[in-house]
Write an enzyme that holds these catalytic residues in place. Sequence first.
Site, PDB file in Angstrom:
ATOM      1  N   HIS A  70      -0.278  10.228  -2.427  1.00 55.25           N
ATOM      2  CA  HIS A  70      -0.100   8.895  -1.842  1.00 55.25           C
ATOM      3  C   HIS A  70      -0.688   7.862  -2.793  1.00 55.25           C
ATOM      4  O   HIS A  70      -1.620   8.151  -3.557  1.00 55.25           O
ATOM      5  CB  HIS A  70      -0.810   8.801  -0.496  1.00 55.25           C
ATOM      6  CG  HIS A  70      -0.144   9.580   0.595  1.00 55.25           C
ATOM      7  ND1 HIS A  70      -0.309   9.268   1.921  1.00 55.25           N
ATOM      8  CD2 HIS A  70       0.687  10.655   0.560  1.00 55.25           C
ATOM      9  CE1 HIS A  70       0.386  10.111   2.665  1.00 55.25           C
ATOM     10  NE2 HIS A  70       0.996  10.974   1.858  1.00 55.25           N
ATOM     11  N   GLU A  72      -2.707   5.407  -2.375  1.00 57.27           N
ATOM     12  CA  GLU A  72      -4.143   5.169  -2.240  1.00 57.27           C
ATOM     13  C   GLU A  72      -4.957   6.252  -2.941  1.00 57.27           C
ATOM     14  O   GLU A  72      -5.911   5.952  -3.666  1.00 57.27           O
ATOM     15  CB  GLU A  72      -4.554   5.146  -0.762  1.00 57.27           C
ATOM     16  CG  GLU A  72      -3.875   4.071   0.060  1.00 57.27           C
ATOM     17  CD  GLU A  72      -2.645   4.572   0.810  1.00 57.27           C
ATOM     18  OE1 GLU A  72      -2.442   4.142   1.962  1.00 57.27           O
ATOM     19  OE2 GLU A  72      -1.878   5.369   0.253  1.00 57.27           O
ATOM     20  N   CYS A 100      -2.834   6.029   6.092  1.00 58.18           N
ATOM     21  CA  CYS A 100      -2.663   7.161   7.003  1.00 58.18           C
ATOM     22  C   CYS A 100      -4.014   7.866   7.186  1.00 58.18           C
ATOM     23  O   CYS A 100      -5.006   7.485   6.546  1.00 58.18           O
ATOM     24  CB  CYS A 100      -1.629   8.123   6.421  1.00 58.18           C
ATOM     25  SG  CYS A 100      -2.227   9.055   4.978  1.00 58.18           S
ATOM     26  N   CYS A 103      -5.475   9.095   3.764  1.00 59.31           N
ATOM     27  CA  CYS A 103      -5.886   8.009   2.864  1.00 59.31           C
ATOM     28  C   CYS A 103      -7.081   7.237   3.421  1.00 59.31           C
ATOM     29  O   CYS A 103      -7.955   6.816   2.667  1.00 59.31           O
ATOM     30  CB  CYS A 103      -4.708   7.098   2.572  1.00 59.31           C
ATOM     31  SG  CYS A 103      -3.402   7.947   1.646  1.00 59.31           S
TER      32      CYS A 103
END
Length: 173
Positions: A70, A72, A100, A103
């Site tokens: 992801h 992040e 999410c 993250c």
Amino acid sequence: MEPWAPCPFEKLHPSQLNRDDAFHMALAFNLAVDAWRANEVPIGAIVVCGGEVVGAAHNEIKRTGDPTAHAEVLAITQAASRIGDWRLNACSLYVTKEPCPMCAGACIMSRVGRVVWGCHDPKMGCLGGAIGLHEVKGLVHRVAVQGGVLEQPCREILQAYFALKREESPGAA
């Protein structure tokens, strides 16, 4: 990976004179445009420390085959490597969508000082959307959170991406 559809969104060109939250979110948004062009979910993130961008990434799950790739997580990893410390207390993370669970946890565990997100995620957002992971009692580190910066373009690029994905494969996106 081959681009799947032209991105209908233009990159933003923020003024270098005012390096505020909107400026930094515009840089993250531009990474979301890059993600779209790479056929990745259009989420971008940057980490800023001392006024300098020390980490910048967009989602790379499809390209890498890594479900943890992801924006992040990638930006946090770059920032920790760049500053030479896993503790990012003096840093701010700017991300185009509310993080999410994974993250949000990465933000807490890396001791990010502040997270600024663009659009709210009421289903999977864990910094105030579905839950406030950063507010769990007993955490060693507290993350300051600011949401809604450049919310409209951040929301619109995600909505457009998933609308096209649904047209491409009805029932899949």
